[in-house]
Design an enzyme around this catalytic site. Structure first.
Site, PDB file in Angstrom:
ATOM      1  N   ASP A 260       0.862  -1.186   0.000  1.00  0.00           N
ATOM      2  CA  ASP A 260       0.000   0.000   0.000  1.00  0.00           C
ATOM      3  C   ASP A 260       0.900   1.238   0.000  1.00  0.00           C
ATOM      4  O   ASP A 260       1.725   1.412   0.906  1.00  0.00           O
ATOM      5  CB  ASP A 260      -0.905  -0.024   1.244  1.00  0.00           C
ATOM      6  CG  ASP A 260      -2.013   1.001   1.144  1.00  0.00           C
ATOM      7  OD1 ASP A 260      -3.173   0.605   0.970  1.00  0.00           O
ATOM      8  OD2 ASP A 260      -1.709   2.222   1.226  1.00  0.00           O
ATOM      9  N   ASN A 268      -1.359  12.901  -4.676  1.00  0.00           N
ATOM     10  CA  ASN A 268      -2.378  13.397  -5.622  1.00  0.00           C
ATOM     11  C   ASN A 268      -2.661  14.877  -5.388  1.00  0.00           C
ATOM     12  O   ASN A 268      -2.706  15.665  -6.344  1.00  0.00           O
ATOM     13  CB  ASN A 268      -3.685  12.624  -5.427  1.00  0.00           C
ATOM     14  CG  ASN A 268      -3.756  11.384  -6.294  1.00  0.00           C
ATOM     15  OD1 ASN A 268      -3.069  11.290  -7.301  1.00  0.00           O
ATOM     16  ND2 ASN A 268      -4.570  10.433  -5.890  1.00  0.00           N
ATOM     17  N   HIS A 273      -3.434  14.507 -10.089  1.00  0.00           N
ATOM     18  CA  HIS A 273      -3.856  13.128 -10.322  1.00  0.00           C
ATOM     19  C   HIS A 273      -3.000  12.425 -11.373  1.00  0.00           C
ATOM     20  O   HIS A 273      -2.675  11.238 -11.254  1.00  0.00           O
ATOM     21  CB  HIS A 273      -5.327  13.145 -10.749  1.00  0.00           C
ATOM     22  CG  HIS A 273      -6.079  11.942 -10.284  1.00  0.00           C
ATOM     23  ND1 HIS A 273      -6.222  10.829 -11.067  1.00  0.00           N
ATOM     24  CD2 HIS A 273      -6.699  11.682  -9.103  1.00  0.00           C
ATOM     25  CE1 HIS A 273      -6.921   9.932 -10.392  1.00  0.00           C
ATOM     26  NE2 HIS A 273      -7.222  10.423  -9.199  1.00  0.00           N
ATOM     27  N   ASP A 277      -0.938   9.010 -11.037  1.00  0.00           N
ATOM     28  CA  ASP A 277      -0.987   7.838 -11.944  1.00  0.00           C
ATOM     29  C   ASP A 277       0.431   7.397 -12.325  1.00  0.00           C
ATOM     30  O   ASP A 277       0.735   6.206 -12.395  1.00  0.00           O
ATOM     31  CB  ASP A 277      -1.742   8.195 -13.232  1.00  0.00           C
ATOM     32  CG  ASP A 277      -3.247   8.289 -12.989  1.00  0.00           C
ATOM     33  OD1 ASP A 277      -3.685   7.943 -11.885  1.00  0.00           O
ATOM     34  OD2 ASP A 277      -3.954   8.711 -13.919  1.00  0.00           O
ATOM     35  N   GLU A 303      -4.374   2.514  -4.507  1.00  0.00           N
ATOM     36  CA  GLU A 303      -2.917   2.393  -4.363  1.00  0.00           C
ATOM     37  C   GLU A 303      -2.557   1.111  -3.630  1.00  0.00           C
ATOM     38  O   GLU A 303      -1.557   1.036  -2.942  1.00  0.00           O
ATOM     39  CB  GLU A 303      -2.303   3.609  -3.652  1.00  0.00           C
ATOM     40  CG  GLU A 303      -3.161   4.458  -2.755  1.00  0.00           C
ATOM     41  CD  GLU A 303      -3.823   3.757  -1.565  1.00  0.00           C
ATOM     42  OE1 GLU A 303      -4.792   3.018  -1.828  1.00  0.00           O
ATOM     43  OE2 GLU A 303      -3.377   3.959  -0.428  1.00  0.00           O
TER      44      GLU A 303
HETATM   45  N1  LIG Z   1      -3.826   9.184  -9.215  1.00  0.00           N
HETATM   46  C1  LIG Z   1      -4.641   8.224  -8.800  1.00  0.00           C
HETATM   47  N2  LIG Z   1      -5.121   8.226  -7.532  1.00  0.00           N
HETATM   48  C2  LIG Z   1      -5.922   7.216  -7.145  1.00  0.00           C
HETATM   49  C3  LIG Z   1      -6.296   6.189  -8.002  1.00  0.00           C
HETATM   50  N3  LIG Z   1      -7.093   5.330  -7.320  1.00  0.00           N
HETATM   51  C4  LIG Z   1      -7.231   5.835  -6.086  1.00  0.00           C
HETATM   52  N4  LIG Z   1      -6.505   6.971  -5.959  1.00  0.00           N
HETATM   53  C5  LIG Z   1      -6.359   7.850  -4.794  1.00  0.00           C
HETATM   54  O1  LIG Z   1      -5.618   7.182  -3.829  1.00  0.00           O
HETATM   55  C6  LIG Z   1      -5.858   7.872  -2.610  1.00  0.00           C
HETATM   56  C7  LIG Z   1      -5.895   6.875  -1.486  1.00  0.00           C
HETATM   57  O2  LIG Z   1      -5.916   7.616  -0.313  1.00  0.00           O
HETATM   58  P1  LIG Z   1      -6.055   6.963   1.114  1.00  0.00           P
HETATM   59  O3  LIG Z   1      -6.904   5.723   1.025  1.00  0.00           O
HETATM   60  O4  LIG Z   1      -6.515   8.035   2.032  1.00  0.00           O
HETATM   61  O5  LIG Z   1      -4.642   6.471   1.462  1.00  0.00           O
HETATM   62  P2  LIG Z   1      -3.251   7.255   1.626  1.00  0.00           P
HETATM   63  O6  LIG Z   1      -3.387   8.704   1.368  1.00  0.00           O
HETATM   64  O7  LIG Z   1      -2.276   6.524   0.754  1.00  0.00           O
HETATM   65  O8  LIG Z   1      -2.924   7.046   3.108  1.00  0.00           O
HETATM   66  P3  LIG Z   1      -2.249   5.754   3.778  1.00  0.00           P
HETATM   67  O9  LIG Z   1      -2.633   4.567   2.944  1.00  0.00           O
HETATM   68  O10 LIG Z   1      -2.865   5.700   5.144  1.00  0.00           O
HETATM   69  O11 LIG Z   1      -0.790   5.994   3.800  1.00  0.00           O
HETATM   70  C8  LIG Z   1      -7.179   8.621  -2.768  1.00  0.00           C
HETATM   71  O12 LIG Z   1      -6.888  10.003  -2.788  1.00  0.00           O
HETATM   72  C9  LIG Z   1      -7.676   8.184  -4.147  1.00  0.00           C
HETATM   73  O13 LIG Z   1      -8.300   9.245  -4.830  1.00  0.00           O
HETATM   74  C10 LIG Z   1      -5.790   6.211  -9.337  1.00  0.00           C
HETATM   75  O14 LIG Z   1      -6.063   5.343 -10.166  1.00  0.00           O
HETATM   76  N5  LIG Z   1      -4.970   7.236  -9.693  1.00  0.00           N
END
Ligand SMILES: Nc1nc2c(ncn2[C@@H]2O[C@H](COP(=O)(O)OP(=O)(O)OP(=O)(O)O)[C@@H](O)[C@H]2O)c(=O)[nH]1
Length: 391
Positions: A260, A268, A273, A277, A303
């Site tokens: 993760d 992001n 964004h 990616d 992620e």
């Molecule tokens: N650029 C991009 N962002 C994505 C995609 N899928 C999900 N996300 C973003 O991934 C982020 C996941 O955030 P969180 O679940 O809060 O996790 P985190 O910020 O990594 O925090 P921790 O996991 O606790 O370290 C969200 O902002 C989603 O919008 C994608 O395909 N592309």
């Protein structure tokens, strides 16, 4: 049994017309697929050529001999273009060469008024075009993801028929209406071409259909952004592995790993964004380069990624540590990012993959809670793990 040329000629026009209509619908239905487009064009041109060729028995000369054969050779060109497109090769100009050559030869009276020379030349051009199609399919067999041997057999029969025609067609004109080619041998030419166009049209339809189904299946198993396998594919691969290993006498030690990316939301938010990616794609490249050959790796969503590795927890820890370090150093477009990893090891058939992944998730939770950019291992005895998941 005697075959009537005129009846066969009517049958051929009917078959060509009907197949052309089927192919037009297939072409439109397949979102204007270029392979089907060229095949349809070839069929329609053949229909025109057969009709023009039959005008010989109405006393015409130019339309059947010059125009009819040029159109027939353009149909071969259409077929060549269909196969080239299917094999993802550039179209080039070879599709036009036969028709051009025939048009030029018709300028010479020694050729234009000499039926044996014309039959010989037409046979040679058919052999060359058909040979080119056979060669094309054969060369592309390693990359063609479809069953191509029915097309090969059909093309070989067509080629051998034209070799035989060189020796058997005496090119003596017959007054029968619809006598394509002009001679008594027309009956065999028409019969073979009816069978050839029916066989080829359906073979091409089947090949295009098989390719489309395969593309859809692959798309349903891949993550479109990173091109790695998706959750469904990983679980299917794990299931197949379990089936294979359950037949082995020895237990199979394996590890489920969950990755993760840390604070991905702030990447992001900070870089946008698109750059987010880019980081996801970069991470997949890092992992794929470091995983052992027999591993399976997939994006579960967002992620979060998972892998199935063969081997015990020590081997898994070494691989995970290499991935963690490489991720930290990677920095695509100067973006620093890290990954937290949780893994759990067990043996098959004692522990199924989905349950083991749930244990890896517990370990990942601890990795996140203990500060991120670290690896945690699920500690529990493999035999006890199923109880742990159930409770
Ligand atoms: N650029 C991009 N962002 C994505 C995609 N899928 C999900 N996300 C973003 O991934 C982020 C996941 O955030 P969180 O679940 O809060 O996790 P985190 O910020 O990594 O925090 P921790 O996991 O606790 O370290 C969200 O902002 C989603 O919008 C994608 O395909 N592309």
């Amino acid at each position: 049994m005697t075959l009537d040329i005129y009846t066969l000629f009517i049958c051929e026009l009917y078959v060509l017309g009907f197949l052309s209509i089927i192919l037009v619908f297939a072409w439109v239905g397949a979102q204007y697929d270029r392979v089907l487009g060229f095949t349809t064009l070839a069929l329609v041109l053949t229909l025109g050529a057969v009709f023009l060729s039959s005008l010989r028995s109405a006393g015409l000369h130019f339309l059947p001999i010059a125009a009819g054969n040029v159109v027939m050779l353009l149909a071969y060109g259409g077929l060549l273009s269909a196969f080239r497109t299917f094999c993802q090769q550039p179209l080039g100009v070879s599709w036009l060469c036969g028709a051009l050559l025939w048009a030029v030869l018709c300028l010479f009276p020694q050729f234009y008024y000499d039926p044996p020379k014309r039959v010989l030349m037409m046979c040679l051009l058919c052999i060359i075009y058909t040979g080119a199609l056979i060669r094309l399919l054969w060369q592309s067999r390693a990359t063609l993801p479809v069953t191509f041997w029915p097309a090969q057999i059909l093309l070989w029969i067509h080629l051998l028929f034209h070799v035989a025609r060189i020796f058997l067609d005496d090119a003596v004109a017959t007054p029968v209406r619809g006598a394509i080619g002009g001679s008594g041998f027309s009956v065999y030419v028409i019969l073979e071409s009816i069978l050839f166009v029916i066989g080829l049209a359906f073979t091409i339809l089947a090949m295009v259909n098989e390719r489309t189904q395969l593309a859809h299946k692959l798309a349903s198993l891949h993550d479109p952004l990173t091109s790695v396998w998706n959750r469904r594919a990983l679980f299917e691969q794990a299931e197949r592995l379990i089936m294979r290993q359950s037949r082995q006498p020895k237990p199979y030690i394996y590890t489920a790993v969950l990755f993760d990316l840390d604070h991905f939301k702030s990447i992001n938010d900070h870089y946008g964004h698109l750059q987010g990616d880019r980081v996801l794609i970069d991470f997949c490249q890092v992992v794929k380069a470091l995983l052992p050959g027999e591993s399976h790796f997939a994006r579960l969503g967002g992620e979060e990624f998972a892998a199935l590795l063969p081997g015990d927890s020590e081997q898994a820890r070494r691989v995970c540590e290499r991935i963690r370090l490489a991720t930290q150093l990677s920095q695509p477009n100067d973006i620093c990012y890290t990954v937290s990893i949780g893994f759990a090891t067990a043996s098959l058939p004692h522990q199924a993959f989905p349950a083991l992944l749930a244990l890896a998730d517990e370990a990942l939770y601890r990795a996140k809670a203990s500060g991120r950019n670290r690896i945690e291992h699920y500690v529990g005895h493999p035999e006890l793990m199923s109880t742990a998941v159930a409770s």
